[in-house]
Design a protein around this motif. Sequence first.
Motif, PDB file in Angstrom:
ATOM      1  N   ALA A 111       0.845  -1.193   0.000  1.00 33.76           N
ATOM      2  CA  ALA A 111       0.000   0.000   0.000  1.00 33.76           C
ATOM      3  C   ALA A 111       0.874   1.234   0.000  1.00 33.76           C
ATOM      4  CB  ALA A 111      -0.923   0.009   1.214  1.00 33.76           C
ATOM      5  N   THR A 112       0.338   2.306  -0.543  1.00 35.83           N
ATOM      6  CA  THR A 112       1.018   3.592  -0.494  1.00 35.83           C
ATOM      7  C   THR A 112       0.046   4.642   0.013  1.00 35.83           C
ATOM      8  OG1 THR A 112       2.514   5.074  -1.694  1.00 35.83           O
ATOM      9  CG2 THR A 112       0.571   4.352  -2.875  1.00 35.83           C
ATOM     10  N   ALA A 113       0.585   5.641   0.668  1.00 34.01           N
ATOM     11  CA  ALA A 113      -0.237   6.726   1.193  1.00 34.01           C
ATOM     12  C   ALA A 113       0.469   8.051   0.956  1.00 34.01           C
ATOM     13  CB  ALA A 113      -0.500   6.542   2.685  1.00 34.01           C
ATOM     14  N   THR A 114      -0.313   9.033   0.548  1.00 35.93           N
ATOM     15  CA  THR A 114       0.153  10.414   0.443  1.00 35.93           C
ATOM     16  C   THR A 114      -0.704  11.227   1.404  1.00 35.93           C
ATOM     17  OG1 THR A 114      -1.398  11.039  -1.308  1.00 35.93           O
ATOM     18  CG2 THR A 114       0.693  10.020  -2.006  1.00 35.93           C
ATOM     19  N   ARG A 115      -0.517  12.524   1.404  1.00 34.40           N
ATOM     20  CA  ARG A 115      -1.320  13.344   2.310  1.00 34.40           C
ATOM     21  C   ARG A 115      -2.799  13.320   1.955  1.00 34.40           C
ATOM     22  NH1 ARG A 115       3.714  16.055   2.318  1.00 34.40           N
ATOM     23  NH2 ARG A 115       4.466  16.294   4.462  1.00 34.40           N
ATOM     24  N   LEU A 143       5.337   0.637  -6.165  1.00 35.65           N
ATOM     25  CA  LEU A 143       4.187   1.372  -5.639  1.00 35.65           C
ATOM     26  C   LEU A 143       4.628   2.701  -5.025  1.00 35.65           C
ATOM     27  CD1 LEU A 143       1.155   1.004  -5.531  1.00 35.65           C
ATOM     28  CD2 LEU A 143       1.419   0.007  -3.279  1.00 35.65           C
ATOM     29  N   LEU A 144       5.764   2.716  -4.369  1.00 34.53           N
ATOM     30  CA  LEU A 144       6.304   3.952  -3.809  1.00 34.53           C
ATOM     31  C   LEU A 144       6.591   4.960  -4.918  1.00 34.53           C
ATOM     32  CD1 LEU A 144       7.303   5.532  -1.363  1.00 34.53           C
ATOM     33  CD2 LEU A 144       9.464   4.300  -1.542  1.00 34.53           C
ATOM     34  N   GLN A 148       4.943   8.639  -5.489  1.00 36.37           N
ATOM     35  CA  GLN A 148       5.713   9.871  -5.722  1.00 36.37           C
ATOM     36  C   GLN A 148       5.147  10.603  -6.933  1.00 36.37           C
ATOM     37  OE1 GLN A 148       9.612   7.957  -6.034  1.00 36.37           O
ATOM     38  NE2 GLN A 148      10.307   9.272  -4.356  1.00 36.37           N
ATOM     39  N   ALA A 149       4.883   9.878  -8.000  1.00 37.78           N
ATOM     40  CA  ALA A 149       4.340  10.489  -9.205  1.00 37.78           C
ATOM     41  C   ALA A 149       2.974  11.111  -8.940  1.00 37.78           C
ATOM     42  CB  ALA A 149       4.252   9.463 -10.335  1.00 37.78           C
ATOM     43  N   HIS A 150       2.180  10.445  -8.110  1.00 33.58           N
ATOM     44  CA  HIS A 150       0.858  10.985  -7.756  1.00 33.58           C
ATOM     45  C   HIS A 150       0.996  12.333  -7.028  1.00 33.58           C
ATOM     46  CE1 HIS A 150      -3.321  11.127  -6.503  1.00 33.58           C
ATOM     47  NE2 HIS A 150      -2.877  11.446  -5.309  1.00 33.58           N
ATOM     48  N   VAL A 151       1.934  12.416  -6.105  1.00 30.87           N
ATOM     49  CA  VAL A 151       2.135  13.642  -5.320  1.00 30.87           C
ATOM     50  C   VAL A 151       2.506  14.812  -6.236  1.00 30.87           C
ATOM     51  CG1 VAL A 151       3.640  14.752  -3.614  1.00 30.87           C
ATOM     52  CG2 VAL A 151       2.706  12.491  -3.163  1.00 30.87           C
ATOM     53  N   THR A 152       3.335  14.540  -7.247  1.00 29.67           N
ATOM     54  CA  THR A 152       3.818  15.611  -8.121  1.00 29.67           C
ATOM     55  C   THR A 152       2.952  15.822  -9.349  1.00 29.67           C
ATOM     56  OG1 THR A 152       5.242  14.129  -9.378  1.00 29.67           O
ATOM     57  CG2 THR A 152       6.200  15.206  -7.425  1.00 29.67           C
ATOM     58  N   GLY A 153       1.950  14.930  -9.536  1.00 29.75           N
ATOM     59  CA  GLY A 153       1.101  15.045 -10.701  1.00 29.75           C
ATOM     60  C   GLY A 153       1.780  14.566 -11.975  1.00 29.75           C
ATOM     61  N   GLY A 154       2.864  13.806 -11.826  1.00 25.41           N
ATOM     62  CA  GLY A 154       3.542  13.335 -13.033  1.00 25.41           C
ATOM     63  C   GLY A 154       4.180  12.091 -12.802  1.00 25.41           C
TER      64      GLY A 154
END
Length: 154
Positions: A111-115, A143-144, A148-154
Amino acid sequence: MATASDVAEFATRHGLTVAVAESLTGGNLAAALSAAPDSAQWFRGGVVAYSVLVKQTVLGVPDVPVVSETAAIAMAQGVRALTDAAVAVATTGVGGPGSQDGEPAGSVWCATATRDTAWAIHHHFDGDPAAVLDQSVDCALELLHAGQAHVTGG
């Protein structure tokens, strides 16, 4: 497949911090990340939560089977909050050779989690316990990197 060096490069380029919560992988993921370039700049650390007690009291896992989507997401969210990392990843599963809580050997949740979000994926890996562990680390790194890509939108 993403490597620890890929995670390091992305984190450094985008100023992201990373944390891990590990059960099945027993610290191997943290070891891989801490050996990656410039890890002191972006790797916040991790929690090896092998026992149910540690999963629940340190990471906030509810009273559910520990080899489950719910547990994996709670572990990722818990370590992300604990370390204030931008993105976190968690691993939980059955290395084998036997089953656990009705789950067969090789059953792994990452699993991964961002804010702002969290998600998990399930795999069934073949091989002996060492092979399952190695495949689980690879899954977590991939997944990590996606987190990371999700957080930056890319």
